[in-house]
Every structure is written in C-alpha cells, then in structure tokens.
Design an enzyme around this catalytic site. Sequence first.
Site, PDB file in Angstrom:
ATOM      1  N   GLY A 173      -7.058 -40.299  48.191  1.00  0.00           N
ATOM      2  CA  GLY A 173      -7.672 -40.939  49.346  1.00  0.00           C
ATOM      3  C   GLY A 173      -7.091 -42.274  49.747  1.00  0.00           C
ATOM      4  CG  ASP A 174      -6.216 -46.702  49.431  1.00  0.00           C
ATOM      5  OD1 ASP A 174      -5.482 -46.700  50.447  1.00  0.00           O
ATOM      6  OD2 ASP A 174      -6.570 -47.743  48.859  1.00  0.00           O
ATOM      7  CG  LEU A 175      -1.130 -41.644  46.032  1.00  0.00           C
ATOM      8  CD1 LEU A 175      -1.761 -42.119  44.734  1.00  0.00           C
ATOM      9  CD2 LEU A 175      -0.711 -40.180  45.911  1.00  0.00           C
ATOM     10  CG  HIS A 176      -1.557 -48.179  48.887  1.00  0.00           C
ATOM     11  ND1 HIS A 176      -1.184 -49.035  47.883  1.00  0.00           N
ATOM     12  CD2 HIS A 176      -2.885 -48.376  49.096  1.00  0.00           C
ATOM     13  CE1 HIS A 176      -2.225 -49.743  47.499  1.00  0.00           C
ATOM     14  NE2 HIS A 176      -3.280 -49.364  48.208  1.00  0.00           N
ATOM     15  CG  ASN A 188      -3.803 -47.948  44.824  1.00  0.00           C
ATOM     16  OD1 ASN A 188      -3.940 -48.997  44.210  1.00  0.00           O
ATOM     17  ND2 ASN A 188      -4.606 -47.589  45.811  1.00  0.00           N
TER      18      ASN A 188
END
Length: 305
Positions: free
Chosen positions: A197-200, A203
Amino acid sequence: MNNTIPDQFARTIVDLFDDAGWDWLNRLPTIVAECERRWSLTVLPPFAPLTYNYVALAVRADGSPAVLKVSFPDAQVQAEIAALRLFDGSGSVRLLATDPETGTLLLEQLRPGTPLSTLTDDEEATSIAATVMRQLWRPAPPEHAFPSVARWAAGLGRLRQEFGGTTGPLPRHLVEEAESLFAELIASMGEPMLLHGDLHHDNILAAERAPWLALDPKGVVGEPAYEVGALLRNVAPQFLAEADLRVVLSRRVHQFADELGFDRQRLRAWGLAQAVLSAWWSLEDHGHGWEWAISCAEALADDND
C-alpha cells in the site's frame, strides 16, 4: 510533554489528530517505558527525523537488536499489524511482538538497513522493487478489516467538498482525469490481493535475512497493479540528473510492465490517479507539500507510449 519528543514530530501529530494527538504525545514517554518493562528492552534515542511514528532502536534482554515503533493507535496501525502478521517475514520485516491497543510494534532490525533510494542505478532499483512486490502479495483473507483501494480512492471526493465543488489549488484537468481513471480501474479490477500500500524506495531496506525487505505496510486490498503507483512518484534527485521526470517515469512503467506482466497503460493510469490522490492527502493533512505529486501526475499524463 517530555522534551525528548522532537518539535516537528509533535507538530505533525497534532496536524493529523488535533487534541487527541496532544493527548497521545503526552502519554508517549509512559508507553515507551511500559514497552521496556513488558518486553525487557533497553530503548535507545529515537531515529531522526521522526515523521509519523516514534521509532527507536532497542536492545532485548538477550542482547539482540530490535526496533520499537509506537504509532497513534488508529485503524491504520491496526491494518499494519495485521498485514505484518500475514506477510510473516516473506518480503517484509518480521513482527516480533505487538500491543495493538497502544499502537506499539516490536520489529526485527534490518541490517545494514540501507534504503533502496540510495542506489544510483534506477533500473536495478526498479527490478529489486518488483522482486519484493512478488514476495509480499497474497490473496486477501475471506474476512478482514483492511481498507480497500476503492475506499482510498473515494477519499478524493473530499477535495471538491472542501472547495465548494472546485479542485482548489490542484489542476482541474488532472483531478478530473484521476476521478475518471479511478472509476474505470476499480470497476475492472482483478483478483483482490493484500498489498503493501505504500511501497516506495525508502520503505525497502537492505537486510541480512534477505537481500531486500519492506517495512511500514499500510495493508490495503486491491489488484497488484495498484502497488506500482507509490514507486512511480518516488523519484530520487540522482535519477533526474540526465533525464527529465517524464522519461524516468515512462521507463519505470515499461520496466514494471515487463517484469510483472502488467499492461503498461493500466500501470500509467494507476500511477496518475494515485499521484493526484497523494497530492490531495498532503493538502488535506498539512495544507502544503502537494506540488511534487502533481508534477508526477503531469508527467504520467504526458506519457501515452
């Protein structure tokens, strides 16, 4: 309030949670002390800078290292805990212990912990991210409390509510395109999977147990192609040295499509829609910081290859 809590971190928490944020900040030293007692830890000074969570290295009773993460105890941290349990260390950091009621997580320390954003080869970084994605994804549980991609996308509706039917400082043509794309993409989504969901890039960290592992999952349910959006709009400055933003994002779209087997235009569409949503979230939460996401949306809108 304990003077070891950085001022900027405190301002961010109050921006997000108002008076409840102040109450949580005042309880934070007690929560950390209780974690030390409960889990036999020695908690070291927090990382700097703190953003949305209190995060610090800790030493367990047997001398092994760990990381203590304390979050405001809302639905988001509950989803993170549930996602980490389901990932169970496959592609992600391991959850060692948790107290959902206080929003505390004891995590394995990823060493050396170098973030993917430090790599200078963008194609290599993109390939690593694709590998981590494949390790993380799994079918959504039949019964779960995770947010859905559709629910997140519906949040864009608050933009027009806030600005009397207009799009405020966000470009109208991009907001309209994002609204249209979300409607089309959600109506045609594939099998629902549990996503990070927030795999930048910040991370995904270098580790010993596996070459690269993810941390800080949001835990959202949707089709896997959605996951690519955060990696499209996270562009480190070194990748813009010899190419403009449109070139970098176009290359990433093509590479993710090739490595993951997704349709290029669908990835581009998810990336554009999410960039506009991300801009709105920044505007909604902080009143600023939306410009970069809009720049990425504009670059993706210009890429019709």
